[in-house]
Design a protein around this motif. Structure first.
Motif, PDB file in Angstrom:
ATOM      1  N   ASP A 278       0.841  -1.197   0.000  1.00 59.33           N
ATOM      2  CA  ASP A 278       0.000   0.000   0.000  1.00 59.33           C
ATOM      3  C   ASP A 278       0.871   1.239   0.000  1.00 59.33           C
ATOM      4  O   ASP A 278       1.911   1.288   0.690  1.00 59.33           O
ATOM      5  CB  ASP A 278      -0.904   0.044   1.244  1.00 59.33           C
ATOM      6  N   LEU A 279       0.442   2.260  -0.735  1.00 59.16           N
ATOM      7  CA  LEU A 279       1.054   3.583  -0.699  1.00 59.16           C
ATOM      8  C   LEU A 279      -0.021   4.555  -0.252  1.00 59.16           C
ATOM      9  O   LEU A 279      -1.048   4.714  -0.928  1.00 59.16           O
ATOM     10  CB  LEU A 279       1.586   3.974  -2.078  1.00 59.16           C
ATOM     11  N   ARG A 280       0.190   5.204   0.907  1.00 62.22           N
ATOM     12  CA  ARG A 280      -0.808   6.130   1.448  1.00 62.22           C
ATOM     13  C   ARG A 280      -0.241   7.532   1.504  1.00 62.22           C
ATOM     14  O   ARG A 280       0.857   7.747   2.032  1.00 62.22           O
ATOM     15  CB  ARG A 280      -1.248   5.693   2.852  1.00 62.22           C
ATOM     16  N   ILE A 281      -0.994   8.468   0.959  1.00 67.17           N
ATOM     17  CA  ILE A 281      -0.619   9.878   0.993  1.00 67.17           C
ATOM     18  C   ILE A 281      -1.693  10.600   1.794  1.00 67.17           C
ATOM     19  O   ILE A 281      -2.881  10.543   1.449  1.00 67.17           O
ATOM     20  CB  ILE A 281      -0.523  10.467  -0.430  1.00 67.17           C
ATOM     21  N   LYS A 282      -1.303  11.269   2.858  1.00 69.05           N
ATOM     22  CA  LYS A 282      -2.266  11.894   3.762  1.00 69.05           C
ATOM     23  C   LYS A 282      -2.345  13.399   3.481  1.00 69.05           C
ATOM     24  O   LYS A 282      -1.325  14.068   3.383  1.00 69.05           O
ATOM     25  CB  LYS A 282      -1.857  11.658   5.223  1.00 69.05           C
ATOM     26  N   TYR A 283      -3.569  13.898   3.360  1.00 66.48           N
ATOM     27  CA  TYR A 283      -3.774  15.337   3.180  1.00 66.48           C
ATOM     28  C   TYR A 283      -4.765  15.841   4.227  1.00 66.48           C
ATOM     29  O   TYR A 283      -5.595  15.083   4.736  1.00 66.48           O
ATOM     30  CB  TYR A 283      -4.283  15.650   1.762  1.00 66.48           C
ATOM     31  N   ARG A 284      -4.670  17.145   4.553  1.00 68.59           N
ATOM     32  CA  ARG A 284      -5.509  17.715   5.616  1.00 68.59           C
ATOM     33  C   ARG A 284      -6.823  18.282   5.085  1.00 68.59           C
ATOM     34  O   ARG A 284      -7.830  18.245   5.773  1.00 68.59           O
ATOM     35  CB  ARG A 284      -4.750  18.829   6.353  1.00 68.59           C
ATOM     36  N   ASP A 285      -6.791  18.860   3.873  1.00 67.65           N
ATOM     37  CA  ASP A 285      -7.980  19.548   3.374  1.00 67.65           C
ATOM     38  C   ASP A 285      -8.021  19.473   1.855  1.00 67.65           C
ATOM     39  O   ASP A 285      -7.115  18.931   1.204  1.00 67.65           O
ATOM     40  CB  ASP A 285      -7.995  21.004   3.850  1.00 67.65           C
ATOM     41  N   LEU A 286      -9.067  20.035   1.277  1.00 68.66           N
ATOM     42  CA  LEU A 286      -9.254  19.962  -0.174  1.00 68.66           C
ATOM     43  C   LEU A 286      -8.183  20.742  -0.928  1.00 68.66           C
ATOM     44  O   LEU A 286      -7.825  20.384  -2.054  1.00 68.66           O
ATOM     45  CB  LEU A 286     -10.647  20.501  -0.539  1.00 68.66           C
ATOM     46  N   GLU A 287      -7.648  21.786  -0.324  1.00 70.26           N
ATOM     47  CA  GLU A 287      -6.579  22.549  -0.977  1.00 70.26           C
ATOM     48  C   GLU A 287      -5.344  21.674  -1.175  1.00 70.26           C
ATOM     49  O   GLU A 287      -4.717  21.688  -2.241  1.00 70.26           O
ATOM     50  CB  GLU A 287      -6.222  23.785  -0.150  1.00 70.26           C
ATOM     51  N   GLN A 288      -4.992  20.911  -0.137  1.00 72.50           N
ATOM     52  CA  GLN A 288      -3.838  20.013  -0.265  1.00 72.50           C
ATOM     53  C   GLN A 288      -4.114  18.922  -1.298  1.00 72.50           C
ATOM     54  O   GLN A 288      -3.223  18.548  -2.080  1.00 72.50           O
ATOM     55  CB  GLN A 288      -3.500  19.374   1.086  1.00 72.50           C
ATOM     56  N   LEU A 289      -5.340  18.398  -1.312  1.00 74.32           N
ATOM     57  CA  LEU A 289      -5.692  17.372  -2.299  1.00 74.32           C
ATOM     58  C   LEU A 289      -5.604  17.936  -3.708  1.00 74.32           C
ATOM     59  O   LEU A 289      -5.084  17.283  -4.629  1.00 74.32           O
ATOM     60  CB  LEU A 289      -7.103  16.839  -2.015  1.00 74.32           C
ATOM     61  N   ASP A 290      -6.100  19.159  -3.887  1.00 68.91           N
ATOM     62  CA  ASP A 290      -6.059  19.785  -5.203  1.00 68.91           C
ATOM     63  C   ASP A 290      -4.611  19.992  -5.660  1.00 68.91           C
ATOM     64  O   ASP A 290      -4.262  19.729  -6.822  1.00 68.91           O
ATOM     65  CB  ASP A 290      -6.803  21.126  -5.144  1.00 68.91           C
TER      66      ASP A 290
END
Length: 300
Positions: A278-290
């Motif tokens: 598994d490769l997991r990338i963690k983001y805090r909010d939609l801005e980081q996801l974008d």
């Protein structure tokens, strides 16, 4: 005797707030019971700590800072004491031990104090509430203080919640920490584990070894909860330790995680297994996801 009525257990709620307010120079409110006190200057050598003081740890650095402040400006707030029941012309601290310790360290010979006649219940309860309201106690000190009030004076969790201004759930969760073995209590007392991790470990049949493992492997509360469940279901600590070791990335995987985290600006976790992973990338909010999506699709 005729005409004598049974007195109810003392409740310190607003009366205590007023009393501590008086110690801090604020004064009493009109809506609380008047308490008999007198202000004095007392020789520091005639004062001894509260034997029921729930706070056991005092920061040397903070005491040194307070002592320096006292050297420059003196003791601005009187401490609260009662006549020592075991020594004539001596006093026991009810509230303000930190100021007393700092005044001694600063070399003072006497300090201002408010003297109040107080029984053992008030001595313990005021000491607890003063520290709890000012957030001076670590979790195990708070738990031990509540336990003492319940065992020695018959206080219930509801009574305590009302007295200290905390929810009943907070009291119940804190008192649960008294089920920890002594070694685990010391870990909590010295800040090596959090109260949340300690409570998670209490889900195991024997929380002590699991807490030791959590400290040595830097486990999270969620990790401890999962391992406590495995132990409850009949798993052994050796099996749990093996799973912990397997979850620790090797040097190459850890380096790859760091490189990806640096490039993406996000936390990256790689879990490599015998077949795939598994490769997991963690983001805090939609801005980081974008922003992540833009980086991943930029060349395309």
């Amino acid at each position: 005797m005729a005409g004598e009525s049974k007195s109810k257990p003392k409740r310190l709620g607003k009366g205590l707030s007023a009393l501590l307010g008086e110690v801090d120079g604020v004064g009493y409110g009109d809506d609380v019971e008047t308490v008999e006190v007198s202000k004095n200057t007392i020789k520091i050598k005639d004062i001894r700590p509260n034997p029921a003081q729930p706070r056991r740890t005092f920061s040397d650095e903070e005491l040194a800072e307070l002592a320096e402040s006292i050297r420059q400006r003196g003791v601005l707030q009187p401490i609260l004491v009662r006549p020592d029941p075991d020594a004539p012309n001596r006093y026991q601290i009810i509230a303000g031990e930190r100021r007393w310790r700092a005044a001694k360290q600063a070399g003072l010979e006497d300090m201002p104090a408010v003297i109040r006649d107080s029984d053992d219940l008030e001595l313990l309860e005021i000491g607890i509430i003063e520290n709890v309201q000012r957030e001076n106690l670590n979790p195990i000190e708070e738990a031990e203080a509540y336990g003492a009030l319940m065992q020695r004076f018959g206080r219930t969790q509801d009574n305590l919640a009302e007295s200290v201004g905390k929810s009943r759930a907070h009291i119940a969760n804190t008192v649960r920490l008294l089920n920890l073995p002594e070694r685990a209590r010391e870990h909590l007392r010295h800040g090596r584990i959090s109260a949340g991790l300690a409570r998670a470990a209490l889900g195991a049949p024997d929380p002590g070894p699991l807490i030791d493992l959590a400290i040595s492997k830097n486990l999270t509360v969620r990790d401890v909860e999962a391992h406590a469940k495995r132990l409850r279901d009949g798993g052994s600590l050796d099996t749990v330790a093996s799973k912990v070791e397997a979850a620790i990335p090797d040097v190459d995987t850890a380096a790859l995680q760091d490189n990806l985290s640096r490039v993406l600006g996000l936390d990256v976790e790689i879990k490599h297994k015998a077949k795939g992973g598994d490769l997991r990338i963690k983001y805090r909010d939609l801005e980081q996801l974008d922003a992540l999506c833009r980086k991943l699709t930029a060349k395309r």
